[in-house]
Design a protein around this motif. Sequence first.
Motif, PDB file in Angstrom:
ATOM      1  N   VAL A 141       0.575  -1.210  -0.052  1.00  0.00           N
ATOM      2  CA  VAL A 141      -0.003   0.110   0.183  1.00  0.00           C
ATOM      3  C   VAL A 141       0.822   1.091  -0.095  1.00  0.00           C
ATOM      4  O   VAL A 141       0.404   2.320  -0.426  1.00  0.00           O
ATOM      5  N   ASP A 142       2.026   1.169   0.342  1.00  0.00           N
ATOM      6  CA  ASP A 142       3.042   2.279   0.478  1.00  0.00           C
ATOM      7  C   ASP A 142       3.639   3.094  -0.850  1.00  0.00           C
ATOM      8  O   ASP A 142       4.257   4.083  -0.592  1.00  0.00           O
ATOM      9  N   LEU A 143       3.174   2.640  -1.723  1.00  0.00           N
ATOM     10  CA  LEU A 143       3.313   3.292  -3.339  1.00  0.00           C
ATOM     11  C   LEU A 143       4.958   2.991  -3.622  1.00  0.00           C
ATOM     12  O   LEU A 143       5.502   3.760  -4.407  1.00  0.00           O
ATOM     13  N   GLN A 144       5.669   2.396  -2.877  1.00  0.00           N
ATOM     14  CA  GLN A 144       7.103   2.216  -3.000  1.00  0.00           C
ATOM     15  C   GLN A 144       7.410   1.285  -4.242  1.00  0.00           C
ATOM     16  O   GLN A 144       8.047   1.472  -5.224  1.00  0.00           O
ATOM     17  N   ASP A 145       6.287   0.676  -4.533  1.00  0.00           N
ATOM     18  CA  ASP A 145       6.208  -0.173  -5.969  1.00  0.00           C
ATOM     19  C   ASP A 145       5.063   0.552  -6.704  1.00  0.00           C
ATOM     20  O   ASP A 145       4.007   0.483  -6.425  1.00  0.00           O
ATOM     21  N   PRO A 146       5.477   1.115  -7.733  1.00  0.00           N
ATOM     22  CA  PRO A 146       4.571   2.114  -8.540  1.00  0.00           C
ATOM     23  C   PRO A 146       3.488   1.123  -9.332  1.00  0.00           C
ATOM     24  O   PRO A 146       3.611   0.348 -10.005  1.00  0.00           O
ATOM     25  N   LYS A 149      15.084   3.676  -3.220  1.00  0.00           N
ATOM     26  CA  LYS A 149      15.196   5.179  -3.006  1.00  0.00           C
ATOM     27  C   LYS A 149      14.843   5.284  -1.415  1.00  0.00           C
ATOM     28  O   LYS A 149      13.872   4.486  -1.125  1.00  0.00           O
ATOM     29  N   GLY A 150      15.231   6.295  -0.700  1.00  0.00           N
ATOM     30  CA  GLY A 150      14.920   6.446   0.591  1.00  0.00           C
ATOM     31  C   GLY A 150      15.073   5.160   1.657  1.00  0.00           C
ATOM     32  O   GLY A 150      14.420   5.471   2.920  1.00  0.00           O
ATOM     33  N   GLU A 151      16.070   4.417   1.613  1.00  0.00           N
ATOM     34  CA  GLU A 151      16.388   3.420   2.425  1.00  0.00           C
ATOM     35  C   GLU A 151      17.669   3.721   2.959  1.00  0.00           C
ATOM     36  O   GLU A 151      18.427   4.293   2.156  1.00  0.00           O
ATOM     37  N   THR A 152      17.940   3.022   3.992  1.00  0.00           N
ATOM     38  CA  THR A 152      19.145   3.453   4.827  1.00  0.00           C
ATOM     39  C   THR A 152      20.236   2.611   4.309  1.00  0.00           C
ATOM     40  O   THR A 152      19.894   1.431   3.812  1.00  0.00           O
ATOM     41  N   LEU A 153      21.719   2.821   4.426  1.00  0.00           N
ATOM     42  CA  LEU A 153      22.635   1.974   3.842  1.00  0.00           C
ATOM     43  C   LEU A 153      22.709   0.635   4.397  1.00  0.00           C
ATOM     44  O   LEU A 153      22.838  -0.125   3.700  1.00  0.00           O
ATOM     45  N   PHE A 154      22.017   0.755   5.657  1.00  0.00           N
ATOM     46  CA  PHE A 154      22.229  -0.584   6.295  1.00  0.00           C
ATOM     47  C   PHE A 154      21.259  -1.683   5.783  1.00  0.00           C
ATOM     48  O   PHE A 154      21.418  -2.894   5.346  1.00  0.00           O
ATOM     49  N   LYS A 155      19.863  -1.183   5.468  1.00  0.00           N
ATOM     50  CA  LYS A 155      19.085  -1.987   4.804  1.00  0.00           C
ATOM     51  C   LYS A 155      19.353  -2.471   3.420  1.00  0.00           C
ATOM     52  O   LYS A 155      19.266  -3.438   2.939  1.00  0.00           O
ATOM     53  N   LYS A 156      19.774  -1.428   2.760  1.00  0.00           N
ATOM     54  CA  LYS A 156      20.248  -1.839   1.182  1.00  0.00           C
ATOM     55  C   LYS A 156      21.444  -2.883   1.354  1.00  0.00           C
ATOM     56  O   LYS A 156      21.208  -3.730   0.523  1.00  0.00           O
ATOM     57  N   LEU A 157      22.423  -2.534   2.231  1.00  0.00           N
ATOM     58  CA  LEU A 157      23.393  -3.641   2.263  1.00  0.00           C
ATOM     59  C   LEU A 157      22.828  -5.021   2.758  1.00  0.00           C
ATOM     60  O   LEU A 157      23.419  -6.017   2.202  1.00  0.00           O
ATOM     61  N   THR A 158      21.989  -5.055   3.772  1.00  0.00           N
ATOM     62  CA  THR A 158      21.782  -6.245   4.352  1.00  0.00           C
ATOM     63  C   THR A 158      20.746  -6.902   3.497  1.00  0.00           C
ATOM     64  O   THR A 158      20.717  -8.212   3.312  1.00  0.00           O
ATOM     65  N   ALA A 159      19.875  -6.208   2.829  1.00  0.00           N
ATOM     66  CA  ALA A 159      19.019  -6.861   1.574  1.00  0.00           C
ATOM     67  C   ALA A 159      19.783  -7.583   0.555  1.00  0.00           C
ATOM     68  O   ALA A 159      19.427  -8.618   0.106  1.00  0.00           O
ATOM     69  N   VAL A 194       8.878 -13.671 -15.843  1.00  0.00           N
ATOM     70  CA  VAL A 194       9.159 -12.646 -16.376  1.00  0.00           C
ATOM     71  C   VAL A 194       9.386 -11.260 -15.565  1.00  0.00           C
ATOM     72  O   VAL A 194       8.659 -10.943 -15.015  1.00  0.00           O
ATOM     73  N   PRO A 195      10.767 -10.888 -15.736  1.00  0.00           N
ATOM     74  CA  PRO A 195      10.849  -9.625 -14.753  1.00  0.00           C
ATOM     75  C   PRO A 195      10.518  -8.272 -15.458  1.00  0.00           C
ATOM     76  O   PRO A 195      10.382  -8.124 -16.682  1.00  0.00           O
ATOM     77  N   ILE A 196      10.207  -7.395 -14.611  1.00  0.00           N
ATOM     78  CA  ILE A 196       9.870  -5.962 -15.132  1.00  0.00           C
ATOM     79  C   ILE A 196      10.573  -5.268 -14.069  1.00  0.00           C
ATOM     80  O   ILE A 196      10.457  -5.166 -12.901  1.00  0.00           O
ATOM     81  N   GLU A 197      11.651  -4.273 -14.705  1.00  0.00           N
ATOM     82  CA  GLU A 197      12.514  -3.633 -13.833  1.00  0.00           C
ATOM     83  C   GLU A 197      11.903  -2.109 -13.519  1.00  0.00           C
ATOM     84  O   GLU A 197      11.274  -1.547 -14.318  1.00  0.00           O
ATOM     85  N   TYR A 198      12.418  -1.750 -12.571  1.00  0.00           N
ATOM     86  CA  TYR A 198      11.831  -0.208 -11.977  1.00  0.00           C
ATOM     87  C   TYR A 198      12.711   0.158 -10.813  1.00  0.00           C
ATOM     88  O   TYR A 198      13.524  -0.636 -10.197  1.00  0.00           O
ATOM     89  N   VAL A 199      12.757   1.349 -10.529  1.00  0.00           N
ATOM     90  CA  VAL A 199      13.118   2.192  -9.643  1.00  0.00           C
ATOM     91  C   VAL A 199      12.112   2.146  -8.215  1.00  0.00           C
ATOM     92  O   VAL A 199      11.245   2.659  -8.490  1.00  0.00           O
ATOM     93  N   ARG A 200      12.706   1.573  -7.216  1.00  0.00           N
ATOM     94  CA  ARG A 200      11.731   1.492  -6.031  1.00  0.00           C
ATOM     95  C   ARG A 200      11.894   2.923  -5.305  1.00  0.00           C
ATOM     96  O   ARG A 200      12.753   3.462  -5.050  1.00  0.00           O
ATOM     97  N   GLU A 201      10.513   3.551  -5.375  1.00  0.00           N
ATOM     98  CA  GLU A 201      10.432   5.002  -4.689  1.00  0.00           C
ATOM     99  C   GLU A 201      10.603   4.960  -3.198  1.00  0.00           C
ATOM    100  O   GLU A 201      10.440   3.990  -2.526  1.00  0.00           O
TER     101      GLU A 201
END
Length: 312
Positions: free
Chosen positions: A96-101, A127-137, A192-199
């Motif tokens: 619901v948070d609209l990070q996935d458009p 976008k909008g995520e901490t370095l820790f979360k990006k790295l651990t993910a 099939v993948p569809i690429e996008y930038v997570r907001e």
Amino acid sequence: MQPKLLSLIVPVYYEEEVLPESYRRMDAVMRSIGIPYEIIYVNDGSRDGTMKILRELAKAHPEVKVYSFSRNFGHQLAVTCGMDHAKGDALIIIDVDLQDPPELIPEMVKLWQNGADIVYGKRLKRKGETLFKKLTASIYYRVLSSMSAYPIPLDTGDFRLIDRKVADVFLKMRESARFLRGMSAWMGFEAVPIEYVREERAAGHTKYTLKKMLSLAADGILNFSSTPIELPLYFGILLGIVGVLGMIAMIVCTAVFGSACPQWLWLAVGFSLLLAVLFCFVGIQGFYLGRMYDELKDRPLYIVAETLNAEE
């Protein structure tokens, strides 16, 4: 094939800040496709104003259906509830948070109409995520991919479209510890993948705590890989090699240099290391046994306390 109905599944948990704008964008996108649709909201035990907004939406829009849990059962079970009650020829899962458009949904539908059984979102950037979360993910997805017996695409979430035949298989899989993207990979349907930038989130803050992320990570590894329970063999071999080398080193020191480390020290260190490894792997086996115990209980996966516009 012209589908008769599309089902949009949206789990919500304490999302009163973003819910009105989220509905506006999602409804506009679904209308633009030109195919009848339903929007299924699953309230995962929210105690704020989320249900008040959902009641208003359901009252004003018959295509909105609401299932409200008696308590918080977790994101994966909220999605499962939506899938259990969806009537569509294709099911779209989105947060619901609209990070996935939502604006990617029409393209997903086109790929599905062209033959894809699953269309999943692949994140190019977060976008909008901490370095820790990006790295651990990033580390987690790669560890999971290397350990899993089934190829799970990197940098993906639950944002996806699945065909009705895929959903029907999901309905037969009733394990309580659920990891939907792993279950999806296990099925083997064409994806099939569809690429996008997570907001960034449109409003509010994430409800996915570190504890919940660790729990989901454990579900992904323990449910779709036997590697952890096989590790004791490899560690046993390694410890055996280390023990033999240590014995050789002690003999060499005594024979060549005429001195040696106190044997009690070697014994104490070796015994402590052995105990640590044993306790570690007893714990891993405990995780598996605990999951077997949960499955044997055969309890309902979730409890619905209230429904709106729902046809049972």
